[in-house]
Scaffold this motif. Structure first.
Motif, short mmCIF file in Angstrom:
data_model
loop_
_atom_site.label_atom_id
_atom_site.label_comp_id
_atom_site.label_asym_id
_atom_site.label_seq_id
_atom_site.Cartn_x
_atom_site.Cartn_y
_atom_site.Cartn_z
N GLN A 87 0.34 -1.17 0.26
CA GLN A 87 -0.13 -0.52 0.18
C GLN A 87 1.14 0.93 -0.05
O GLN A 87 1.03 1.57 0.69
CB GLN A 87 -1.15 0.03 1.48
N THR A 113 -12.77 6.97 -6.62
CA THR A 113 -11.63 6.05 -6.74
C THR A 113 -10.00 6.55 -7.98
O THR A 113 -10.82 7.68 -7.77
CB THR A 113 -12.20 4.95 -8.41
N LYS A 168 0.02 -1.00 -9.05
CA LYS A 168 -2.16 -1.11 -8.80
C LYS A 168 -2.28 -0.31 -9.59
O LYS A 168 -3.51 -0.41 -9.44
CB LYS A 168 -1.40 -0.31 -7.58
N GLN A 211 -3.51 -0.08 -12.37
CA GLN A 211 -4.65 -0.24 -13.21
C GLN A 211 -5.90 -0.95 -12.08
O GLN A 211 -6.77 -0.92 -13.21
CB GLN A 211 -4.05 -1.98 -14.46
N ASN A 212 -6.11 -1.03 -11.19
CA ASN A 212 -6.75 -1.43 -10.43
C ASN A 212 -8.42 -0.50 -9.99
O ASN A 212 -7.94 0.87 -10.02
CB ASN A 212 -5.86 -1.25 -8.43
N SER A 266 -10.55 -0.46 -8.95
CA SER A 266 -11.29 -0.19 -7.26
C SER A 266 -10.57 0.76 -6.63
O SER A 266 -10.67 1.00 -5.51
CB SER A 266 -11.80 -1.53 -7.09
N LEU A 267 -9.34 0.70 -7.11
CA LEU A 267 -8.22 1.49 -5.78
C LEU A 267 -8.55 3.14 -5.76
O LEU A 267 -8.88 3.72 -6.09
CB LEU A 267 -7.18 1.72 -6.22
N TYR A 269 -5.69 4.61 -0.08
CA TYR A 269 -5.94 3.57 0.19
C TYR A 269 -7.04 4.36 1.62
O TYR A 269 -7.08 3.47 2.89
CB TYR A 269 -4.71 3.17 0.77
#
Length: 789
Positions: free
Chosen positions: A180, A287, A315, A317-318, A320-321, A325
């Protein structure tokens, strides 16, 4: 086995004697490291670095300083503490003379690497110069680097480059035990040719040094590679391939420049301010990609295409990130925080970085902000919001506490408890939310005269601009400006990146085709430019002309740009308590959702979003092909009817509007609110209402700004101004160009002001201001690009 601080210092050849002015910084790192060893896991750690003052030895040109990097560090620190739950003791800040290369590396190891555990949240931020460096005798290896305060240029006697190479930063990020991770780099690497570009300071070192990395730095890299178990080839390619831990947020793309802006009373990185401002209003459902899309739009409006933020990392391409965080149980959104309380207990200092920078610098006295109790749980804050949503005329009730703005110094304002508020004790750290926005009526468009103009040209331009009402000319770099007036020069590099064959309208400047990567220069012409010096093409001419002639020629465009500025100052999606949503949809050549905005502080539960699962964005400005057909899907989920209008700029820079249907088939009488401009509670409406949509993007390639404005009261003045425009144009198409954009924008502000006065019933509002009540209006801003298919 981890690199211990003592081993690192020995291997890097550091001693207290050698550190000199950095000794205090290194001692601070040590103290923080020792104090934090016993802290529990699941922590949030941050290392924030900012450098304004660089010595002359860092560049082969005259000393030049940045102004906004320390502000960037403050912006991040206040956001992390008060919005994202970081503990102050877990945030280490390094500024100016503290920031040597060795101290950055030691701080990263001791404060982040040696403390972070799996599941912890880690943030690294750097604001300062970036650079390209050429390594080796012939400069065969080219890397990007962060320039520390001791990043002096190599000489024959000392051929070493003392920057922090991106390879080292990538290895440091890999050394963390948690995934993270967020790195924010508000810097750039391309040579800008000059320190001030347009009216902005550029964060690229204007030199590309050629030399060698110091032996201690090479040894440090080797140890890091051994720790993370990757080869030298892999470590050198990790930035090129995007294979970096977590997320890396870059202020600008390759071969572009990152800039810092100057507003009335403060300077900051364009990227950092826009990013942190939107994060103050981010909800747990936000997001990272959508937040970056909003950030990119804010930067685009200021600097044009010269700076386009982007994201990379494993990360990235995530879909829902969440940004930084952010957890689902995060506290309520805010526009600022109480930072100090004066002795009388009723006067406070507020940090208001949750407001757009342009709004903040125009924020008038008597603006009101509501306090969120510091001990409220999320559910209690929702109940508080529901009680606040009542009109401000009831502010005498004991359950409200309002702060009234008295003065401003940069991002900080001085405020006092409103006489109508309760007497609950104030606390440092309490969040505040905008309630009433007060703006001056005499807002002008400020145009900076480019420093490349000859003295006689600047004199003539100043004289010509002085005859145009509501337009002020200033010297570039002296104060906040909206645009730059300058001249394209034969062979000048200032437009090479901003004018391409695909961005020119037929019949305007001659189309130019790239030759070996270079673009032929356009004909010499006076015109307007974004602050980063990219051209507003509809203000250029293919004919030679005198300065005064050019200023007179662009007067209509100046009025249009002032109208757009006024509309931008009404944007309040993050602070409005009107329950509305607008979704921009493309219906042809394919069907897809482009963007969506809503008002997260509305006390009503928003209906299920059509956006869920269909579109998450990529962190960039949405791009639509020419000849796309568009429509907006509007939703009113409040308990009262709302009126709406669509205004904005098309990709040519012309003002556009959604023209309502007259109340009578045989009349253009807009005295009463047109029926198709009213949205009932719970209603969903498509605009334009034609099926299929008759709104087509005609081009040319460029950037579009749309403002969907909602109000609880009829937009009577706006409708009347639109009627005048329709009569003068003889054009009854639903979405069409405006003949009188400035009059329409002023009429809209009068309507929103009238709604605010009706709701407020206040007698202390000066007549030379607009008073806008967040309970009664919402302006949702949409920025996107138009490109050739």
């Amino acid at each position: 086995m981890g690199l211990k601080r003592r081993a690192f210092l020995q291997q890097a050849g550091l001693t207290l004697f050698a550190l000199g002015s950095s000794e205090a910084a290194l001692s601070l790192v040590t103290d923080r490291y020792q104090q934090a060893l016993a802290q529990p896991t699941n922590r949030k750690l941050a290392l924030l670095v900012g450098i304004n003052q660089y010595p002359e030895q860092v560049s082969d040109r005259s000393t030049y300083a940045l102004n906004g990097c320390i502000t960037d560090v403050q912006l991040q620190r206040e956001l992390l503490i008060h919005r994202f739950g970081f503990q102050p003791s877990d945030i280490l800040t390094l500024t100016d003379q503290q920031v040597t290369r060795e101290v950055i590396e030691a701080a990263f190891l001791t404060h982040l690497t040696e403390q972070a555990r799996p599941g912890d949240v880690v943030l690294f931020h750097f604001s300062g110069f970036g650079s390209q460096i050429k390594l080796g005798e012939n400069g065969e290896l080219v890397q990007n680097s962060l320039v520390p305060v001791d990043g002096v240029l190599p000489t024959e006697e000392s051929p070493y480059i003392n920057d922090l190479p991106e390879e080292t930063l990538g290895l440091l990020l890999r050394s963390l035990s948690t995934e993270q991770v967020t790195a924010v780099l508000d810097t750039s690497y391309a040579d800008p040719n000059r320190a001030i570009q347009g009216n902005l300071r550029v964060r690229s070192r204007p030199t590309t040094p050629n030399g060698w990395l110091a032996p201690a730095e090479l040894e440090f890299q080797a140890q890091l590679r051994g720790r993370v178990r990757i080869s030298q080839e892999q470590s050198q390619s990790q930035w090129r391939t995007g294979q970096l831990p977590g997320i890396v947020l870059m202020a600008t793309g390759p071969n572009q420049v990152a800039a810092e802006g100057q507003w009335n009373g403060f300077s900051a990185g364009l990227f950092t301010y826009a990013l942190t401002q939107h994060l103050w209003g981010a909800t747990p459902a936000s997001t990272l990609q959508l937040t970056l899309g909003l950030t990119a739009g804010s930067v685009e409006q200021l600097v044009g295409k010269e700076q386009q933020p982007y994201v990379l990392g494993q990360k990235s391409q995530n879909p829902s990130l969440s940004p930084y965080y952010l957890k689902s149980d995060a506290t309520t959104t805010a526009d600022g925080v109480v930072t100090a309380i004066e002795e009388d207990g009723k006067t406070v200092r507020l940090w208001l970085a949750g407001l757009p920078a342009a709004v903040l610098e125009n924020y008038g006295q008597n603006s009101l902000l509501s306090l969120v109790p510091s001990n409220a749980q999320p559910s209690e804050k929702i109940q508080l919001l529901e009680s606040v949503v009542a009109d401000v005329e009831t502010t005498s009730s004991a359950d409200k506490q309002l702060l009234q703005i008295r003065s401003r110094e940069g991002i900080s304002v001085r405020a006092r408890i409103s006489a109508a508020s309760s007497t609950m004790p104030l606390q440092v750290g309490q969040l505040v939310q905008e309630s009433v926005r007060v703006l001056p009526r005499n807002i002008n468009l400020t145009v900076a005269l480019d420093s490349s103009l000859e003295r006689i040209e600047r004199v003539d331009a100043t004289s010509a601009f002085a005859t145009i009402p509501r337009v002020t000319a200033i010297a570039a770099g002296e104060q906040s400006a909206d645009y730059v007036f300058g001249k394209t020069q034969l062979g000048a590099p200032t437009l090479a990146a901003s004018l391409t064959a695909s961005s020119l309208e037929a019949g305007d400047l001659e189309p130019r085709q790239p030759v070996n990567g270079d673009l032929p220069a356009p004909k010499s012409s006076y015109g307007l430019f974004h602050l980063g010096r990219s051209a507003l093409l509809n203000t250029l001419s293919k004919e030679e002309e005198a300065v005064k002639t050019a200023v007179n020629r662009i007067t209509p465009q100046l009025h249009t740009l002032l109208a757009a500025k006024l509309l931008r100052l009404t944007s309040n999606a993050e602070s409005s308590r009107l329950g509305v949503r607008a979704t921009l949809e493309m219906t042809a050549p394919q069907e897809r959702i482009v963007m969506q905005q809503e008002t997260p502080r509305a006390p009503w539960a928003a209906p299920a979003s059509r956006l869920a699962g269909l579109f998450v964005g990529d962190g960039k400005l949405p791009t639509l092909p020419i000849n796309s057909r568009l429509q907006y899907r509007l939703c009113n989920y409040s308990d009262r009817p709302v009126y709406f209008i669509l205004l904005g700029l098309d990709s040519s820079g012309n003002a556009i509007a959604l023209f309502p249907t007259p109340t009578s088939e045989n009349s253009l009488d807009f005295e009463a609110a047109p029926a198709d401009s009213l949205l009932s509670p719970g209603e969903i409406l498509l605009i334009p209402q034609s099926t299929p949509s008759d709104w087509t993007l005609q081009g040319p390639p460029g950037v579009v700004e749309n403002y969907v404005i909602f109000s609880h009261t009829p937009l009577t003045h706006t409708y009347s101004a639109l009627e005048i425009s329709m009569r003068s144009k003889g054009d009854a198409r639903r979405v069409s160009t405006l003949a009188n954009p400035l009059e329409v924008a002023q009429a809209t502000l009068r309507d929103l002001n009238q709604a605010g006065l009706v709701a407020n019933s206040r007698t202390d509002v000066p007549p030379d201001t607009y008073t806008l009540n967040c309970n009664n209006w919402a302006t949702l801003n949409f920025v996107y690009q138009v490109a050739k298919a």
